[in-house]
Design an enzyme around this catalytic site. Sequence first.
Site: not given
Lengths: 99, 213
Positions: B114, B117-119
Site C-alpha cells: 500500500c 498508507c498501510s492498507c
Amino acid sequence: MIAALHEDQLVRVERGVEYGHVRTPGYLRGRHGRILEVVGGFPDPNVLARGGLGLPYRMLYRVAFCARDVWPEYAGSAADEIVADLYEHHLQAREDNDG
Amino acid sequence: MADHPDTHHHDHASPAEHGAPDAEIALMETALRELLIEKGIFSATDLQRAIETMEARGPTRGAEIVARAWIDPPFRDALFHHANSAVAQFGVNMGLAELVALENTADCHNLVVCTLCSCYPRALLGIPPSWYKTRAYRARAVREPRAVLAEFGFVLSADMRIRVHDSTADLRFIVVPQRPAGTEGWSEQQLTRLVTRDSLIGVATALDPAEVA
C-alpha cells in the site's frame, strides 16, 4: 451503477487530480494503463474524508500498468506490472492503441 | 514505526520514521477517546476488548484458507471469484472492504503493498508487520520489487513475471502461494504449516516441505 470503461480498455490516468484525500498515487498520474477488472461502485473517499456520505459513488477499476512505462529505469522484466485500484473520475479512455 | 527498517536492509529510510511519535496526533487520540468514554458511546472495557480482538488476529486463518484452496477445487474457485463469501466460511468478516485473492502460478508472482498508507487485510491476517508500513517498503515495492524480494531472501527468476498490487482503494489482497512440490497426500492441517504471513503478502513462497517435516 453503469461503468463507462470496460475490461481491456486502454486508459490514461489524469495528470492533475483533485486535492484532499485522493487515492490515486502520484507516481501513476499521467501514465497509460489497461483496465484489468471493473470492480463496482464505492463511496468517493474524498467526500467521506470531509464527513460526507461519499456521494456520488465512484466506479472503481483495477488498472494494470507496465512497470517499464511507469519507471523508465526499471530493471525487471518487460512483462512486470503494477496493478492499482483507481476511480473512474481520475481515468480517461484512450482511443489510440499506440501509447 | 517500532521496527528499525534496517532489519530488512532497506535503505533510504525517511527521517520521519526515526523521529519521536507524533505528539499532536497522540494527544488528539487521547482527547477523542476520553470524550467518547465520558459520553458513554463506549466504555473503557469495550475499547480494551476491541484492541484484544484485533491483536489476537494473526495470519493463521489466512494459512488455513490457502491450505483449503489447495485441496478443495470448489472452494478455490469461490476464493478467486467471491473471496468475501469464501472467507466468511472461516468466520472472517471483511466489512466494507472487498477481498481479492491473487494466484501465484509457475510464471506469475504477486506482491502486495500500500504505497499511500498501510492498507492490509487486517480482518483476515491481523496487524501488518512493521516493515510493511515503512516508507522504504512502500516506495520500493512498486519501483524495484525484485530487489525487495531478494532482500527477503527470495530471488525471482528472470523469466517469471511479477505483478505488484498497490492497495490504493477499497480492495484488500491476499496472495495464494503455489503449493510446494512433494506435498501430495498431505492433510489440510499439515499444509497449513507451510503458509507463512510473508507468503500471504508475496515477499516469500510457501515453506519447503522439508522445513516443517
